[in-house]
Write a protein that holds these residues in place. Structure first.
Motif, PDB file in Angstrom:
ATOM      1  N   UNK A   1       0.910  -1.089  -0.058  1.00 41.38           N
ATOM      2  CA  UNK A   1      -0.036  -0.197   0.102  1.00 41.38           C
ATOM      3  C   UNK A   1       0.924   1.398   0.018  1.00 41.38           C
ATOM      4  N   UNK A   2       0.549   2.277  -0.619  1.00 40.73           N
ATOM      5  CA  UNK A   2       1.215   3.551  -0.989  1.00 40.73           C
ATOM      6  C   UNK A   2       1.048   4.213   0.440  1.00 40.73           C
ATOM      7  N   UNK A   3       2.276   4.908   0.879  1.00 41.37           N
ATOM      8  CA  UNK A   3       2.318   5.633   2.172  1.00 41.37           C
ATOM      9  C   UNK A   3       1.990   7.338   1.568  1.00 41.37           C
ATOM     10  N   UNK A   4       1.590   8.074   2.709  1.00 42.05           N
ATOM     11  CA  UNK A   4       1.505   9.487   2.354  1.00 42.05           C
ATOM     12  C   UNK A   4       2.818  10.098   2.156  1.00 42.05           C
ATOM     13  N   UNK A   5       2.858  10.768   1.230  1.00 39.13           N
ATOM     14  CA  UNK A   5       4.162  11.571   0.899  1.00 39.13           C
ATOM     15  C   UNK A   5       4.514  12.673   1.717  1.00 39.13           C
ATOM     16  N   UNK A   6       5.726  12.986   1.904  1.00 41.98           N
ATOM     17  CA  UNK A   6       6.194  14.058   2.933  1.00 41.98           C
ATOM     18  C   UNK A   6       6.057  15.332   1.937  1.00 41.98           C
ATOM     19  N   UNK A   7       5.847  16.430   2.324  1.00 42.80           N
ATOM     20  CA  UNK A   7       5.868  17.773   1.798  1.00 42.80           C
ATOM     21  C   UNK A   7       6.972  17.941   0.751  1.00 42.80           C
ATOM     22  N   UNK A  48      -5.376   9.171  -2.916  1.00 39.95           N
ATOM     23  CA  UNK A  48      -5.969   8.984  -4.395  1.00 39.95           C
ATOM     24  C   UNK A  48      -5.559  10.119  -5.274  1.00 39.95           C
ATOM     25  N   UNK A  49      -5.179  11.365  -4.873  1.00 36.06           N
ATOM     26  CA  UNK A  49      -4.828  12.500  -5.525  1.00 36.06           C
ATOM     27  C   UNK A  49      -3.446  12.505  -5.773  1.00 36.06           C
ATOM     28  N   UNK A  50      -2.518  11.962  -4.724  1.00 34.51           N
ATOM     29  CA  UNK A  50      -1.179  11.668  -5.132  1.00 34.51           C
ATOM     30  C   UNK A  50      -0.958  10.646  -6.111  1.00 34.51           C
ATOM     31  N   UNK A  51      -1.837   9.380  -6.041  1.00 32.02           N
ATOM     32  CA  UNK A  51      -1.388   8.564  -7.089  1.00 32.02           C
ATOM     33  C   UNK A  51      -1.862   9.104  -8.485  1.00 32.02           C
ATOM     34  N   UNK A  52      -2.940   9.728  -8.459  1.00 30.07           N
ATOM     35  CA  UNK A  52      -3.424  10.495  -9.907  1.00 30.07           C
ATOM     36  C   UNK A  52      -2.190  11.358 -10.178  1.00 30.07           C
TER      37      UNK A  52
END
Length: 70
Positions: A1-7, A48-52
């Motif tokens: 699963x993808x993790x939240x990216x840092x700024x 979902x936005x990051x993956x997009x």
């Protein structure tokens, strides 16, 4: 699963593509202020936005999984 990216990861991904904050925001259908908040760390980007964004910029490949038989 993808993790939240840092700024920093968000900003670096945008700069890698040579995009402005406005262009990056338009790619994922948010306004520039929202994108800035993602880069400044005051708001988390939805996965979902990051993956997009990554798919649209060619930084990850689109993975289509077959539908399960009903």
């Amino acid at each position: 699963m993808m993790e939240s990216p840092t700024p920093e990861q968000i900003k670096n991904a945008r700069l890698l593509c040579g995009l402005t904050q406005t262009q990056a925001a338009q790619m994922i259908h948010v306004d520039m202020t929202t994108w800035q908040r993602y880069e400044y760390g005051s708001r988390k980007i939805p996965l979902a936005s990051w993956e997009l964004f990554l798919i649209k910029t060619g930084q990850i490949a689109l993975q289509i999984q077959p539908m399960a038989a009903i």
